[in-house]
Design an enzyme around this catalytic site. Sequence first.
Site, short mmCIF file in Angstrom:
data_model
loop_
_atom_site.label_atom_id
_atom_site.label_comp_id
_atom_site.label_asym_id
_atom_site.label_seq_id
_atom_site.Cartn_x
_atom_site.Cartn_y
_atom_site.Cartn_z
N TYR A 164 0.83 -1.21 0.00
CA TYR A 164 0.00 0.00 0.00
C TYR A 164 0.86 1.26 0.00
O TYR A 164 0.59 2.22 -0.74
CB TYR A 164 -0.90 -0.06 1.23
CG TYR A 164 -1.89 1.06 1.39
CD1 TYR A 164 -3.07 1.08 0.64
CD2 TYR A 164 -1.68 2.07 2.32
CE1 TYR A 164 -4.01 2.09 0.82
CE2 TYR A 164 -2.62 3.08 2.51
CZ TYR A 164 -3.78 3.09 1.75
OH TYR A 164 -4.71 4.09 1.94
N LYS A 168 0.88 4.14 -2.88
CA LYS A 168 0.41 5.48 -2.55
C LYS A 168 1.46 6.55 -2.82
O LYS A 168 1.14 7.64 -3.31
CB LYS A 168 -0.06 5.53 -1.10
CG LYS A 168 -1.40 4.86 -0.86
CD LYS A 168 -2.50 5.45 -1.73
CE LYS A 168 -3.89 5.03 -1.29
NZ LYS A 168 -4.94 5.58 -2.18
#
Length: 304
Positions: A164, A168
């Site tokens: 993640y 991001k």
Amino acid sequence: MSEQIRFDNRVVIVTGAGAGLGRSHALEFARRGAKVVVNDLGGSGHGEGNCVKAAEQVVDEIIALGGIAVANCDSVEQGEAIVQTAVEHFGRVDVVINNAGILRDTSFQKMTDQDWELIHRVHTFGSYKVTHAAWPYMREQGYGRIINTASGAGIYGNFGQANYSSAKLGLYGFTRTLAIEGAPKNIKVNCIAPVAASRLTEAILPAEVIAGLKPELVTPLVVKLASEQQAETGELFEVGAGWIAKLRWERSRGVKFDPQAPLGAEAVVAAWADIIDFTDSEYPQTIQDTLLPVFNNLGIEPSL
């Protein structure tokens, strides 16, 4: 009080708009006159399944408020279909809010290829696909606003989120480059790192914290960044619980070694205190700011 921001005759795509931040964004844009494409696959927070009801319920809310909206339940990996929904129903696309996301949290040691790939397919590839499909329309009309959704995990890292976090922070690099390429066509591209209550955060944050993290406290920044009056582009903002701040890179002045002489690791160790000293630091903004000190140390006058 400044003049109210309106989106009359503008078409806004919000991905992941079936709940949480996306729903808040979609409702507010509709209240301000936009025609809204409410996109949501309707899957779980881990990326499984799908359900058309999530998007349709938000469309029903918008219509009940007197607004205009259409549901789309395609995955962001089929970005062309999402943009086509906007074009078929409303004839154009002016704003893209890349908000859709999932979590597959696990320690790096236990992470599987699927854990990694699903996150990148939704966050980075999905944002690419939707934006890439909208890009020609924005270029042709000489207008566009794009807001990408990053995360504090991407900026600072977080245990169990190697997948993640990398996705991001990648969206910030994506934002910076699109801001450069979109500038001649009046396409402004910015990035937010929100903290808000959602199906992704409610499983990892205490209930009393979740209660204060209203998505509606993030949406005003998104509205501002999507407005016609928005001047800044390529920027990153942290936002949550009524707090908004802009981030920038900071760099130490560093140490210049003679590029014509041999350089050993021991010399780097000897100069380490100065290399990491942020006294009189700099705030680089472009890739030219990386190249300038390198060229200067070589005694070359760059023609950038």
